[in-house]
Each structure stands twice: as structure tokens, then as C-alpha cells.
Design a protein around this motif. Structure first.
Motif, short mmCIF file in Angstrom:
data_model
loop_
_atom_site.label_atom_id
_atom_site.label_comp_id
_atom_site.label_asym_id
_atom_site.label_seq_id
_atom_site.Cartn_x
_atom_site.Cartn_y
_atom_site.Cartn_z
N CYS A 101 2.83 4.75 2.83
CA CYS A 101 3.38 5.74 1.93
C CYS A 101 4.46 6.52 2.67
CB CYS A 101 2.31 6.69 1.38
SG CYS A 101 1.55 7.78 2.59
N GLU A 119 -0.59 8.75 -4.36
CA GLU A 119 -2.03 8.91 -4.22
C GLU A 119 -2.69 9.14 -5.57
OE1 GLU A 119 -4.78 12.52 -2.78
OE2 GLU A 119 -3.60 11.69 -1.12
N SER A 129 -8.82 7.84 -4.02
CA SER A 129 -7.55 7.52 -3.35
C SER A 129 -7.24 8.68 -2.42
CB SER A 129 -6.44 7.34 -4.40
OG SER A 129 -5.17 7.21 -3.79
N GLU A 130 -7.03 8.39 -1.13
CA GLU A 130 -6.82 9.45 -0.15
C GLU A 130 -5.67 9.08 0.79
OE1 GLU A 130 -8.24 12.26 -0.25
OE2 GLU A 130 -10.08 11.96 -1.44
N THR A 131 -5.06 10.12 1.36
CA THR A 131 -3.99 9.95 2.34
C THR A 131 -4.51 10.31 3.72
OG1 THR A 131 -2.34 10.55 0.67
CG2 THR A 131 -1.65 10.63 2.99
N GLN A 160 -3.97 5.42 1.84
CA GLN A 160 -2.56 5.28 2.18
C GLN A 160 -2.27 6.04 3.47
OE1 GLN A 160 -0.32 6.75 -1.18
NE2 GLN A 160 -0.55 8.89 -0.58
#
Length: 540
Positions: A101, A119, A129-131, A160
Motif C-alpha cells: 500500500c 484498507e 483488514s489492517e495496515t 497491507q
């Protein structure tokens, strides 16, 4: 391994946690994730489209029971795999998508592959969904994802990692902990006492088994789970249904088994005649029933591990939080033998015969073709089907030797599933026969993945059922009194198309020829497209 690029460290971490295969497509934004693939000893399968990569990972996961892992790029790569993520979410498939990302999308605009909220977009179709903003965060998120896929309901996750973080030096991840085995969720003893009492009193008890109960159809190293199920059914005298995902849990020839026929209109009357229904590992969703409710009039016990399922507001429902195996083991110990119930084998056989006739009338000519195909395949064949009328008819009547042999895009209902998913399944189970079944329209959604099967020389029969139109949509329009529109399409020459890709091909004119072609395809190194002209075969 100390202080190497994080992208390389992630591949080594995955390998240390039992991952052996990555599905994906490299790009400039995720190329650092590819730095350590070969060094870590991972196998990478190059898809021709990220949607294909996602479905391959899904098929691999369904065949092996292990998480399917995919690498994709920022922006369009993630968007392309979101359809498989949605499918995996609806069908409880352990799919881990790792994407790159951009570091910043607020202060800087106009970047390559930029999305406003990558995200958040992925979060709409997966469990979470996590960064990862640090190397340690990436490692923690990967362990969290793989751990949850082992001990909870299996659903897709997305992690990501910003491109500069993937490129930057990072320490080696911590050693893998001892593998977490499934943690059985034991039922409360009072619920077992209560369920056993209800079953002892019931005149017509009924079990409905879904995909969450498939373990009951597998033998394990200790007590045989099929024998456990058989004992409980014998002690209770209960009749049974399965959802499509639960087929094979109960042997198809069991005398009180109605099969995977919940979608039959008449099944509601049968269920209403039961004075106790116990639904095990099933959401009883629209795509299971194709009506508003189950149809029960008596008490309904819901046995499940998912709090969302257990909290549903359904009439006369009582929730039992437990996994299927633990519930049946406890129930077996609590149940005495009993006399026969109000169900009779003749009643069940008559209903099944009538419902098969209904299916044959709804989709004329398909069932004889399905029967011939079934006879040509070994009992342990894994089948991946697409959204096609052939599959809709066959999956209601196809006898299953055990669970987890027929995989279909049930909930999300995505076209283009069968071919790439079958490729993933064959990669995961190279010594087991695998077959793809697609319609002429859906096959063209992901036909480019045929090149992957050719490239890997996968022994894979690919059945293409060609009725020359969107048959299910046409039928629906007619039922709704809409003049059929945009349901007829011009198709390519599928045989020549297969040959252009380097695959073998066959176009049988009779059911006997089809059976021979399928057997030959199973023995051939490399894929074989078997073109079935619906008009020819349904009249042969």
C-alpha cells in the motif's frame, strides 16, 4: 537473516509457519515481497489475473484445510482479488491476502495505484483488514490471522504493508510457536442433558447439518467420527438433511436421509412435521433454503460456534454454543437406545424420488449427464463448480463419498470460480483427482487461467457445459414475466480455444464418449477441456 528487507522476512516467516505456496502476481509495488520467496523455499504460482490468484488460493484452502495465501499489488491488484475475498468470507474459507500500500494518500495525490481507502475497501469483503505500520506489527498481524484461521471460524483476512516498510531493513520475525490445534468448544452439560431429554421425547426428531459440521464425516486417529454420528442417529431415530456445503456428512444411502434438498419447496412441509429440529454448523441462509425460513413448527436447537448465528431472532430457537464434534460426543454419552420414531425409510425414499423428478423437470436433460459423469469419476474426486445450471441440478442429487469433495461459490455466487479454484485444489492435492465444471459464460470470466494449468502440466479435466446462453437468468426473467433480454451471447470455439492455450480437448457426442474422455483426461499429464454441447448431450 537479521536486518533484511521486510518483504523478504515476511516470506521466511510464512514458511516457518507452514505455508508452502503463494498465489499472486508481482508488480513494482509489491516486488519486495518476492525478494525472499525462493530463498525461503516457497512455491509461487503465477496467476494471469488477481481474481484468478484469489480463487486459486481459495481452492487450495478448501482442498487442504490450510490457509491459502496470495500476494497482490496496491490498488487494482487488491481490487481484483476482492471478489475472491468476498466469496471466501461467505463460504468460511481461510484466505490470507497480503498487499502493498502507499505510505500516504491524504497529503499526496495522483500516485500510481492510489486508492482513497484501500484498507477500508478490503474490510468490506473480509473478516478484517489492517495496515502494518512497523515490522513487528506485520509479524503480529500475520500470526493473528493464521491463528484465528486455526481456532475460530475460517474467514479471509487482509494485511497491507506500506511500500517503504517492505523495502526497509527489518529484524527476523520471532520463532514460530507450537502450532495451535483446533480448540474444541465444549457444550454446557445442562444443554446436553436438555437436548438428550428432548430427543428421547421427540416422535419425529430431525437433524440439519451444514458446512460447519463436516468434521463429523471424517475418520480421525482415535474414535471414528462417522461411527459417532451413526450411533447418535441410530439412538435417536432422527431423519436428516444437509445443506449443499454439508453433503457427505451423512451417507447418501442412509435410509432416513433426505439429502441436500432443503431448497425443494416440499422440504418445508417435511420439516414442519418434525417436532424437534437440531441444526448443526449451518447459518440456514437464503442460499441454503431459497425461502424465508426453515419451515419448522417445533423447537429448534442451533448448535454452532458463531455468536452471530446463535443470536439470530428465529422462532422457537434455542442456541447451544459448541462445535459439532464435542456436541455429538457428549450427546452420544448421554443418550440411551430408543425405539423407532415416526420416520420411515419409505417416506424418505418417496420424497427423494419425487424431488429428483422435480429437478429433472426444472432443468431437463441435465441429470442423466450428471449421472454419467459421476459414474466415470473415482469416489474421491474433488469437484469445483461454477454458477451454472449443470451444477445447480447436480449438487442436489450427486452422491458424496465423504464431505468436502464438491466446492461451489455458494454465498457470494461468483462467476469464474471453477477453473482457478480447481487449479488451486489440484496444486494442494496433486495425487487426488480434481475436476472443474463451468458453464459457457462463467468459464470466460477466468479462462486465461487455463494457461496456468498448462504451464504446470496439471492433470485436470475441465468440463464446459454450453447451452449457448445465460440459461438461469433467462428462466428467471420468464418466471417474472420479463421478456428475456441480453441472455444470448456468441461463444468462441472452445475446442480451438483450448488448443490455442496448449491444452488437450474433446467434444463428445454421446454420454459414453464423455465418460471415456473424462477417464482419459484424468490419466493425461496436462489439462483437458471437455466441451459438452447441452443440446447434443441432453438428446443423446
Amino acid at each position: 537473516m537479521a536486518n533484511r528487507p521486510l518483504g523478504a522476512q515476511i516470506s521466511h516467516m510464512l514458511k516457518a509457519r507452514g505455508v508452502s505456496t503463494i498465489f499472486g502476481i508481482p508488480g513494482v509495488h509489491n516486488q519486495e515481497m518476492y525478494r525472499g520467496i525462493e530463498e525461503a523455499g516457497l512455491t509461487h504460482v503465477l496467476a494471469r489475473h488477481e481474481q484468478g490468484a484469489g480463487f486459486m488460493a481459495d481452492g487450495y484452502a478448501r482442498a487442504t484445510g490450510r490457509p491459502g495465501v496470495a500476494y497482490v499489488i496496491t490498488g487494482p491488484g487488491l481490487c481484483n482479488i476482492m471478489t475472491p475475498m468476498g466469496q471466501a468470507y461467505s463460504d468460511s474459507v481461510p484466505l490470507l491476502v497480503l498487499s502493498s500500500c502507499l505510505l500516504d494518500t491524504a497529503a499526496t495525490r495522483g500516485q500510481l495505484h492510489q486508492m482513497r481507502d484501500q484498507e477500508g475497501a478490503a474490510a468490506a469483503v473480509c473478516d478484517w483488514s489492517e495496515t502494518a505500520v512497523t515490522p513487528d506489527a506485520a509479524y503480529h498481524l500475520i500470526d493473528r490471522a493464521l491463528g484465528e484461521m486455526t481456532i475460530g471460524r475460517k474467514r479471509p483476512k487482509h494485511i497491507q504493508v506500506p511500500i517503504p516498510l517492505l523495502e526497509g531493513a527489518a529484524p527476523e520475525s520471532w520463532p514460530a510457536k507450537a502450532a495451535l490445534g483446533p480448540r474444541p468448544i465444549q457444550p454446557e452439560p445442562d444443554w446436553i442433558t436438555y437436548a438428550a431429554a428432548l430427543l428421547s421425547e421427540a416422535k419425529r426428531p430431525l437433524f440439519v447439518f451444514g458446512g460447519g459440521a463436516v468434521a463429523l464425516g471424517y475418520p480421525d486417529l482415535g474414535q471414528s467420527r462417522p461411527e459417532l454420528l451413526e450411533r447418535v442417529l441410530r439412538k435417536t431415530g432422527a431423519a436428516t438433511f444437509t445443506t449443499y456445503a454439508g453433503r457427505g456428512i451423512v451417507p447418501d444411502d442412509s435410509p432416513l436421509h433426505f439429502g441436500a434438498t432443503l431448497a425443494r419447496v416440499g422440504s418445508a412441509d417435511v420439516i414442519a412435521s418434525a417436532d424437534l429440529v437440531i441444526a448443526v454448523g449451518t447459518t440456514l441462509s437464503e442460499v441454503d433454503l431459497w425461502r424465508d425460513d426453515l419451515g419448522h413448527s417445533g423447537r429448534l436447537l442451533r448448535v454452532d460456534i458463531d455468536d452471530e448465528v446463535l443470536s439470530e431472532n428465529i422462532a422457537r430457537q434455542q442456541p447451544v454454543r459448541s462445535d459439532a464434534e464435542a456436541f455429538f460426543a457428549a450427546l452420544d454419552a448421554a443418550l440411551p437406545d430408543r425405539a423407532a420414531t415416526g420416520w420411515t425409510p419409505q417416506e424418505v425414499a418417496d420424497k427423494r424420488t419425487a424431488w429428483r423428478t422435480e429437478i429433472d423437470m426444472e432443468r431437463p436433460g441435465i441429470l442423466p449427464v450428471a449421472d454419467a459423469l459421476r459414474a466415470a469419476l473415482p469416489d474421491n474426486t474433488i469437484i469445483y463448480s461454477d454458477m451454472t445450471q449443470f451444477a445447480y441440478a447436480a449438487k442436489e442429487v450427486w452422491p458424496m463419498a465423504r464431505p468436502n469433495l464438491w466446492h461451489h461459490p455458494y454465498g457470494f455466487g461468483t462467476l469464474g470460480y471453477a477453473l482457478p479454484a480447481a487449479i488451486g485444489g489440484k496444486i494442494g492435492k496433486p495425487d487426488q483427482p480434481v475436476v472443474a465444471v463451468a458453464g459457457d459464460y462463467g468459464f470466460q470470466y477466468t479462462l486465461q487461467e487455463l494457461m496456468v494449468a498448462v504451464e504446470l502440466e496439471l492433470s485436470l479435466p475441465i468440463i464446459v457445459w454450453d447451452n449457448g446462453k445465460l440459461g438461469e437468468i433467462e428462466d428467471s426473467m420468464v418466471r417474472a414475466q420479463i421478456a428475456p433480454n441480453a441472455v444470448i451471447q456468441k461463444n468462441p470455439d472452445f475446442v480451438k480455444l483450448a488448443e490455442a492455450y496448449g491444452a488437450a480437448s474433446a467434444a463428445p457426442q454421446t454420454l459414453a464418449q464423455m465418460a471415456d474422455d473424462v477417464r482419459s483426461a484424468l490419466a493425461r499429464q496436462g489439462p483437458t477441456l471437455i466441451y459438452l454441447d447441452a443440446t447434443v448431450l441432453t438428446s443423446s
